[in-house]
Enzyme design. Structure first.
Site, PDB file in Angstrom:
ATOM      1  N   CYS A 111      -6.971  57.170  22.940  1.00 39.96           N
ATOM      2  CA  CYS A 111      -7.075  56.317  22.077  1.00 39.96           C
ATOM      3  C   CYS A 111      -7.341  55.466  22.390  1.00 39.96           C
ATOM      4  O   CYS A 111      -7.412  54.368  21.509  1.00 39.96           O
ATOM      5  CB  CYS A 111      -5.907  56.783  21.786  1.00 39.96           C
ATOM      6  N   HIS A 248      -4.566  50.105  16.815  1.00 43.27           N
ATOM      7  CA  HIS A 248      -4.861  51.732  16.617  1.00 43.27           C
ATOM      8  C   HIS A 248      -3.638  52.156  16.163  1.00 43.27           C
ATOM      9  O   HIS A 248      -2.859  51.753  15.458  1.00 43.27           O
ATOM     10  CB  HIS A 248      -4.176  52.053  18.250  1.00 43.27           C
ATOM     11  N   ASN A 278      -4.600  60.446  13.117  1.00 46.21           N
ATOM     12  CA  ASN A 278      -5.210  59.902  14.442  1.00 46.21           C
ATOM     13  C   ASN A 278      -5.629  60.334  15.056  1.00 46.21           C
ATOM     14  O   ASN A 278      -5.815  61.568  15.153  1.00 46.21           O
ATOM     15  CB  ASN A 278      -3.476  59.714  15.241  1.00 46.21           C
TER      16      ASN A 278
HETATM   17  O1  UT7 Z   1      -1.332  59.944  20.328  1.00 47.00           O
HETATM   18  C1  UT7 Z   1      -0.672  61.492  20.656  1.00 47.00           C
HETATM   19  C2  UT7 Z   1       0.583  61.411  19.521  1.00 47.00           C
HETATM   20  N1  UT7 Z   1       1.026  60.655  19.303  1.00 47.00           N
HETATM   21  C3  UT7 Z   1       2.349  60.301  19.158  1.00 47.00           C
HETATM   22  O2  UT7 Z   1       3.060  60.699  20.427  1.00 47.00           O
HETATM   23  C4  UT7 Z   1       2.999  58.601  18.618  1.00 47.00           C
HETATM   24  C5  UT7 Z   1       4.112  58.352  18.853  1.00 47.00           C
HETATM   25  N2  UT7 Z   1       4.883  59.223  19.071  1.00 47.00           N
HETATM   26  C6  UT7 Z   1       5.412  59.800  17.383  1.00 47.00           C
HETATM   27  O3  UT7 Z   1       4.802  58.923  16.267  1.00 47.00           O
HETATM   28  C7  UT7 Z   1       6.670  60.006  16.681  1.00 47.00           C
HETATM   29  O4  UT7 Z   1       7.734  60.169  18.061  1.00 47.00           O
HETATM   30  C8  UT7 Z   1       6.519  61.425  16.253  1.00 47.00           C
HETATM   31  C9  UT7 Z   1       5.374  61.864  14.701  1.00 47.00           C
HETATM   32  C10 UT7 Z   1       5.153  62.429  16.953  1.00 47.00           C
HETATM   33  C11 UT7 Z   1       7.077  62.176  16.155  1.00 47.00           C
HETATM   34  O5  UT7 Z   1       8.129  60.958  15.319  1.00 47.00           O
HETATM   35  P1  UT7 Z   1      10.356  61.350  15.739  1.00 47.00           P
HETATM   36  O6  UT7 Z   1      10.582  60.298  14.918  1.00 47.00           O
HETATM   37  O7  UT7 Z   1      10.024  60.681  17.224  1.00 47.00           O
HETATM   38  O8  UT7 Z   1      10.576  62.762  15.761  1.00 47.00           O
HETATM   39  P2  UT7 Z   1      11.174  63.930  16.503  1.00 47.00           P
HETATM   40  O9  UT7 Z   1      10.182  63.728  17.758  1.00 47.00           O
HETATM   41  O10 UT7 Z   1      12.096  62.921  17.387  1.00 47.00           O
HETATM   42  O11 UT7 Z   1      11.027  64.439  15.988  1.00 47.00           O
HETATM   43  C12 UT7 Z   1      12.650  64.932  14.960  1.00 47.00           C
HETATM   44  C13 UT7 Z   1      13.237  65.907  14.629  1.00 47.00           C
HETATM   45  C14 UT7 Z   1      12.469  67.376  15.084  1.00 47.00           C
HETATM   46  O12 UT7 Z   1      13.781  68.373  14.945  1.00 47.00           O
HETATM   47  P3  UT7 Z   1      15.433  68.110  15.086  1.00 47.00           P
HETATM   48  O13 UT7 Z   1      15.040  68.535  17.313  1.00 47.00           O
HETATM   49  O14 UT7 Z   1      16.273  66.494  15.165  1.00 47.00           O
HETATM   50  O15 UT7 Z   1      15.902  69.352  14.155  1.00 47.00           O
HETATM   51  C15 UT7 Z   1      11.470  68.290  15.354  1.00 47.00           C
HETATM   52  O16 UT7 Z   1      11.653  69.162  15.570  1.00 47.00           O
HETATM   53  O17 UT7 Z   1      11.551  66.645  13.328  1.00 47.00           O
HETATM   54  C16 UT7 Z   1      10.945  67.756  14.024  1.00 47.00           C
HETATM   55  N3  UT7 Z   1       9.978  67.671  13.804  1.00 47.00           N
HETATM   56  C17 UT7 Z   1       9.625  68.040  12.294  1.00 47.00           C
HETATM   57  N4  UT7 Z   1      10.060  68.376  11.237  1.00 47.00           N
HETATM   58  C18 UT7 Z   1       9.336  68.805  10.557  1.00 47.00           C
HETATM   59  C19 UT7 Z   1       8.535  67.736  14.180  1.00 47.00           C
HETATM   60  N5  UT7 Z   1       7.617  67.725  13.598  1.00 47.00           N
HETATM   61  C20 UT7 Z   1       8.078  67.685  12.372  1.00 47.00           C
HETATM   62  C21 UT7 Z   1       7.606  67.871  10.973  1.00 47.00           C
HETATM   63  N6  UT7 Z   1       7.658  68.768  10.143  1.00 47.00           N
HETATM   64  N7  UT7 Z   1       5.632  68.396  11.597  1.00 47.00           N
END
Ligand code: UT7
Length: 355
Positions: A111, A248, A278
């Protein structure tokens, strides 16, 4: 002293679009979750190769600068989704553009790739090695997606952006920059089953993205805001001097956290993650182009840009814009038509992932 002014800018976003509502028919997710956690409303998927996206963005940038491809000394393609590795993707772009006098090279900093590439091409111009370059960031992230995994499937999109750099004696273009890599955490964001580490004689799974989202989130905020501070110090500028921030586009909440840390007003921050998701290296190249098109970048503007990606690479750049904010000539460069919808384009991949 030579400088490298940005004299042309262009983007190429493929027409097929997948909204959050569309993607909720493929994986267990909702518009509410995606919008509130990421700010993404849609992403575009490509019906053509990375090289074709790159070529159209580059041709539009060349038309914007009013120069001919034959006058280029360098075609530099930042990508982590190359169409081909040998021969490199840049050589196909060179051929498609007709840039017969240019060197052609790919570079990969995920990225952060566009800012890394901008730094490399600018350094060649500043050293007097070359006079004109096109720096392209092009990605086809949809190729890596496992459509059975909701955590990553909703985040990424395809697209390309490009800038033309030309030598000048005026202090314009990239004037200060800082880049680095925190390799101790390289495992928290990687592509599995890709590269010469794999045993090609064994059956392997798909090449897909693995990441620890919340960890990357924290490091991205810290890394990008720290790099911006370094660059401001280097350029002896304060945040008040910055007219536009082009970050970004990985998550709207990351952008907002950086904005808060740096104390930048809303109307100075370029955001288009809602429409494209992204697009890895291409996010900043596309966002820079759209910031000009939206009138956010005015003649002589001071622009700060920051990126963060796999590696974990990071970079920040201070760019001084020139006087021109409109294209020298309109471009007729277009992708071939795409008769399919976004969901139709990914249907075979979705079926394979869900087996
Ligand atoms: O460049 C490479 C990838 N980019 C990044 O990784 C960017 C930096 N990270 C982020 O933007 C965020 O961490 C994410 C958008 C990737 C994830 O958001 P988050 O608020 O950190 O969520 P999380 O990973 O802590 O997950 C929270 C919950 C989980 O469920 P439980 O365990 O709390 O029951 C996930 O299973 O959200 C669930 N989850 C979803 N639910 C609905 C994860 N993805 C999804 C989804 N739809 N698409």
């Amino acid at each position: 002293m030579h400088y490298a002014e940005i004299t042309g800018w262009g983007k190429c976003v493929p027409p097929a679009r997948i909204s959050n509502q569309d993607i909720a028919t493929v994986v267990d997710t909702s518009d509410e979750w995606i919008s509130s956690r990421t700010g993404i409303k849609a992403r575009h998927v490509s019906h053509v190769s990375t090289a074709e996206l790159a070529t159209v963005a580059a041709q539009r940038a060349l038309d914007c600068a009013g120069i001919d491809a034959k006058d280029l000394d360098l075609v530099l393609v930042a990508t982590c989704t190359p169409s081909t590795v040998v021969a490199n993707t840049a050589s196909e772009v060179q051929q498609r553009l007709g840039a017969t006098g240019a060197a052609a090279c790919d570079s990969n900093a995920a990225c952060s790739g566009f800012l890394y590439a901008l730094q490399m091409a600018t350094a060649q111009i500043q050293a007097g090695m070359i006079k004109r370059a096109v720096v392209i960031a092009a990605e086809r992230m949809s190729w890596y997606i496992n459509w059975a995994r909701r955590d990553s499937a909703v985040l990424f999109g395809d697209g390309a952006g490009a800038v033309v750099l030309e030598a000048t004696e005026q202090a314009l273009g990239l004037l200060a920059s800082k880049s680095g890599c925190d390799s101790s955490d390289r495992s928290i964001l990687h592509i599995e089953n890709f590269g010469s580490n794999i045993n090609k004689y064994e059956a392997i799974g798909g090449s897909e993205l693995h990441f620890v989202g919340p960890e990357i989130f924290k490091r991205a905020v810290k890394g990008m805001s720290g790099a911006c501070d370094d660059v401001l110090n280097q350029a002896q500028l304060s945040l008040d001097d910055i007219d536009v921030l082009v970050p970004h586009q990985a998550n709207l909440r990351i952008i907002q956290a950086i904005q808060q840390r740096l104390k930048v007003e809303d109307d100075k921050v370029m955001v288009n993650i809602d429409e494209y998701g992204n697009t890895s290296a291409a996010t900043i190249a596309i966002a820079l182009c759209e910031a000009v098109e939206r009138g956010m970048i005015k003649p002589g503007a001071n622009i700060m840009s920051a990126a963060f990606g796999a590696g974990l690479t990071w970079a920040a750049s201070y760019i001084k814009w020139g006087q021109r904010v409109t294209p020298v000539r309109q471009s007729s460069a277009e992708l071939p038509p795409c008769p399919q919808t976004g969901l139709e384009l990914i249907a075979d991949a979705v079926a394979a992932c869900q087996k």
